[in-house]
Scaffold this motif. Structure first.
Motif, short mmCIF file in Angstrom:
data_model
loop_
_atom_site.label_atom_id
_atom_site.label_comp_id
_atom_site.label_asym_id
_atom_site.label_seq_id
_atom_site.Cartn_x
_atom_site.Cartn_y
_atom_site.Cartn_z
N ARG A 252 0.68 -1.26 -0.13
CA ARG A 252 -0.01 -0.17 -0.04
C ARG A 252 0.78 1.19 -0.04
O ARG A 252 1.71 1.34 0.68
N ILE A 253 0.41 2.28 -0.77
CA ILE A 253 1.06 3.37 -1.11
C ILE A 253 0.36 4.52 -1.60
O ILE A 253 -0.60 4.07 -2.36
N SER A 254 0.73 5.72 -1.18
CA SER A 254 0.01 6.86 -1.63
C SER A 254 -0.11 6.92 -3.34
O SER A 254 0.89 6.44 -3.94
N ALA A 255 -1.05 7.59 -3.75
CA ALA A 255 -1.23 7.66 -5.22
C ALA A 255 -0.03 8.16 -5.76
O ALA A 255 0.41 7.91 -6.81
N LYS A 256 0.31 9.42 -5.38
CA LYS A 256 1.67 10.28 -5.58
C LYS A 256 2.87 9.39 -5.60
O LYS A 256 3.69 9.53 -6.57
N LYS A 257 3.16 8.74 -4.47
CA LYS A 257 4.44 7.91 -4.47
C LYS A 257 4.10 6.51 -5.32
O LYS A 257 5.28 6.26 -5.87
N ALA A 258 2.98 6.12 -5.70
CA ALA A 258 2.97 5.17 -6.64
C ALA A 258 3.23 5.38 -8.03
O ALA A 258 4.09 4.68 -8.83
N ALA A 259 2.78 6.69 -8.22
CA ALA A 259 3.04 7.15 -9.72
C ALA A 259 4.57 7.16 -9.89
O ALA A 259 5.04 7.11 -11.00
N GLU A 260 5.25 7.66 -8.71
CA GLU A 260 6.72 8.01 -9.15
C GLU A 260 7.43 6.62 -9.12
O GLU A 260 8.37 6.68 -9.84
N LEU A 261 7.01 5.91 -8.45
CA LEU A 261 7.67 4.42 -8.46
C LEU A 261 7.40 3.69 -9.89
O LEU A 261 8.37 3.36 -10.19
N ARG A 262 6.26 3.97 -10.35
CA ARG A 262 6.04 3.47 -11.68
C ARG A 262 6.79 4.25 -12.66
O ARG A 262 6.98 3.67 -13.75
N LEU A 263 6.80 5.28 -12.38
CA LEU A 263 7.70 6.24 -13.38
C LEU A 263 9.00 5.66 -13.64
O LEU A 263 9.74 5.89 -14.76
N HIS A 264 9.75 5.03 -12.56
CA HIS A 264 10.88 4.62 -12.63
C HIS A 264 10.99 3.06 -12.99
O HIS A 264 11.98 2.44 -12.81
N GLY A 265 9.79 2.49 -13.07
CA GLY A 265 9.75 1.13 -13.43
C GLY A 265 9.84 0.05 -12.43
O GLY A 265 9.95 -0.99 -12.32
N LYS A 266 9.55 0.86 -11.11
CA LYS A 266 9.20 -0.04 -9.70
C LYS A 266 7.80 -0.33 -9.62
O LYS A 266 7.01 0.40 -9.84
N PRO A 267 7.41 -1.57 -9.00
CA PRO A 267 6.42 -2.03 -8.72
C PRO A 267 5.65 -1.19 -7.74
O PRO A 267 6.28 -0.70 -6.63
N GLY A 269 1.71 -0.79 -5.19
CA GLY A 269 0.45 -1.41 -5.10
C GLY A 269 -0.44 -0.62 -5.33
O GLY A 269 -0.52 0.78 -5.53
N ASP A 270 -2.00 -0.87 -5.86
CA ASP A 270 -2.92 0.06 -6.19
C ASP A 270 -3.51 0.58 -4.98
O ASP A 270 -4.30 1.34 -4.85
N CYS A 271 -3.53 -0.13 -3.85
CA CYS A 271 -4.31 0.16 -2.58
C CYS A 271 -3.64 1.55 -2.05
O CYS A 271 -2.43 1.57 -1.67
N VAL A 272 -4.24 2.60 -1.82
CA VAL A 272 -3.74 3.84 -1.42
C VAL A 272 -4.03 4.18 0.08
O VAL A 272 -3.76 5.00 0.66
N ASP A 273 -4.63 2.88 0.76
CA ASP A 273 -4.61 2.79 2.24
C ASP A 273 -5.57 4.02 2.48
O ASP A 273 -5.37 4.47 3.64
N CYS A 274 -6.55 4.19 1.62
CA CYS A 274 -7.69 5.47 2.08
C CYS A 274 -8.65 5.11 3.17
O CYS A 274 -9.16 5.97 3.75
N GLY A 275 -8.81 3.48 3.59
CA GLY A 275 -9.45 3.18 4.50
C GLY A 275 -11.09 3.30 4.20
O GLY A 275 -12.04 2.87 5.16
N GLN A 276 -11.78 3.59 3.01
CA GLN A 276 -12.84 3.80 2.91
C GLN A 276 -13.78 2.36 2.99
O GLN A 276 -14.80 2.40 3.26
N CYS A 277 -12.98 1.26 2.58
CA CYS A 277 -13.65 -0.20 2.51
C CYS A 277 -13.79 -0.62 4.22
O CYS A 277 -14.99 -1.03 4.29
#
Length: 475
Positions: A252-267, A269-277
């Motif tokens: 789990r990672i924030s949307a902003k950090k996930a975008a940065e990691l994916r920009l550098h080719g790193k995996p 997760g889609d869960c942003v740990d928002c707690g809505q569930c």
């Protein structure tokens, strides 16, 4: 691979809530599953409140209420169906069939009944709707917990509980309608002419609805209901239940950090740990921790998660109705498969159809009258002075039809003289409509022998023949 349904985090959640002194306050959510649940709520409540007022013509002298549990006269009516105490095997069969269907549903989609159509779920949804309309959504209600009571807040609390009590009163009153004539009871309620017995039961059912739907809520589904406890025994890894695709969501990672990691080719997760569930869950559990015995499979967390994924431009289904086997396959990057049709479901479906067929045949072939015979026990037989042996029996003829009938009684299987005690000339035996007649009969054999005896009662048309078997004894 064996899987144990996790219950620790449900218990931990319950303890944390109890320690904080706060109830589970679910947030409202929009989505296709929530819309389906509202349709089910509307449908089930409509059936419940309207059914006692439906009429069904059963002829003169018979109640015209379509569904009536007339315990005072020993009758259960459901439209064209009429059940007498002697027919309770049909009710037993229906209960067994309902249990089998529930187990089949569990094998296909887990606690689907609990999440959509259980009365506790339906009335809790209704109470929560009232609470949200008056007090606002989750954030505002949480803010008000423990806050000083203002005039506005006191008015909101009073209005909420007043509406809850009105719904509970309507629920308790309607339930009583199923046991007596609904329009008559409603008129009595309007004029204040109800009996103490009726008022007592209305008060009991009103209090039960008010307490369970207003306060107990998730405790009922988690701790009071026996069905969750059965999940450990009948839980099926091939059933489509609410599951979290952890292989896609972690880490789990924030949307902003996930975008940065994916920009550098790193995996990432889609869960942003928002707690809505967790926020929308009426039980207050976190489905991301794995299968949970307390989960009612209502799917509100699916709507909440899909909404977040849609806003982030990601594929829906991070939380979804999915089998545990497919979750395991996803972890291994294997293709998902669906096995709704498998030996277990086929066997259960076949069992349900056989039960339904047996109940249907039993209902179609059941007669409008019954004959029962009971042999005297003390003494079993009497030897007369001339050497003949006499046995005595109690014969009961029950006429369940709305018209009186006359029955002629005879015996077969042995050569014996039959006599009706008290009125040797009573032939035929008159039985009133929806009544019974009990007579004492003796059989006398000049040459006694141990043998089976068959009693037969035929009505005046000769088409209805009731039989009952007993035994003639020598001593």
């Amino acid at each position: 691979m064996a899987v144990t349904i996790e219950i620790d985090h449900a218990r931990a959640r319950a303890k944390a809530v109890a320690a904080a002194g706060q109830p589970v306050v679910p947030q409202s959510v929009r989505g296709p599953i929530r819309r389906i649940k509202w349709v089910v709520v509307l449908l089930t409540l409509s059936i419940y409140y309207v059914t006692p007022f439906l009429r069904w013509d059963r002829g003169p002298g018979a109640p015209d209420q379509a569904v009536l549990l007339d315990f005072a006269n020993g009758r259960l009516y459901a439209f064209f169906i009429e059940i007498w105490p002697q027919d309770l095997y049909l009710v037993t069969g229906l209960l067994v069939l309902s249990s089998a269907i529930l187990i089949l549903t569990n094998a296909l989609a887990g606690r689907l009944w609990c999440g959509f159509a259980c009365p506790q779920t339906v009335w809790t949804d209704l109470f929560l709707l009232v609470e949200r309309v008056i007090e606002g959504d989750r954030r505002l209600r949480l803010k008000n917990i423990g806050a000083p009571i203002t005039v506005k807040r006191a008015a909101q609390i009073a209005m909420k509980h007043a509406l809850w009590l009105m719904i509970s009163l309507a629920t308790g009153g309607t339930l009583i309608f199923y046991f007596t004539d609904a329009p008559g009871l409603l008129r009595g309620l309007a004029h204040g002419e109800l009996s103490a017995n009726a008022l007592t039961w209305i008060a009991v059912f009103t209090g039960t609805t008010y307490g369970l739907a207003g306060f107990a809520r998730e405790q009922v589904c988690t701790f009071m209901c026996p069905w969750p406890r059965l999940q450990g025994a009948i839980w099926d890894p091939e059933a489509f239940i609410v599951n979290y695709r952890d292989y896609r969501g972690e880490q789990r990672i924030s949307a902003k950090k996930a975008a940065e990691l994916r920009l550098h080719g790193k995996p990432a997760g889609d869960c942003v740990d928002c707690g809505q569930c967790v926020a929308v869950c009426p039980i207050g559990i976190d489905i991301r921790k794995g299968p949970n015995f307390a989960c009612t499979n209502c799917g509100l967390c699916v709507d909440a998660c899909d909404s977040v994924m849609s806003k982030l431009g990601r594929t829906r289904g991070l939380i979804d109705y999915e089998t545990w086997r497919n979750i395991e396959r996803g972890r291994r990057n294997e293709r998902r498969t669906s096995r709704l049709i498998r030996p277990k479901t086929v066997g259960l479906a076949a069992g349900c159809m056989v039960l339904a067929a047996v109940i249907t045949v039993s209902f179609i072939t059941k007669t409008s009258a019954t004959l029962s015979v009971q042999h005297d026990r003390d003494p079993l037989a009497v030897r007369l002075s001339e050497g003949a042996v006499r046995n005595a029996y109690t014969v009961k003829i029950l006429n369940k039809s709305p018209a009186p009938h006359a029955y002629r009684l005879s015996v077969s299987g042995l050569e014996a003289a039959m006599a009706i005690i008290g009125n040797e000339h009573q032939d035929p035996i008159e039985v009133q409509a929806e009544g019974s007649e009990t007579i004492r009969v003796t059989l006398t054999m000049t040459k006694p022998e141990e043998a089976d005896v068959v009693f037969t009662a035929r009505d005046e048309t000769g088409q209805v023949a009731l039989t009952a078997k007993d035994r003639f004894v020598e001593r």
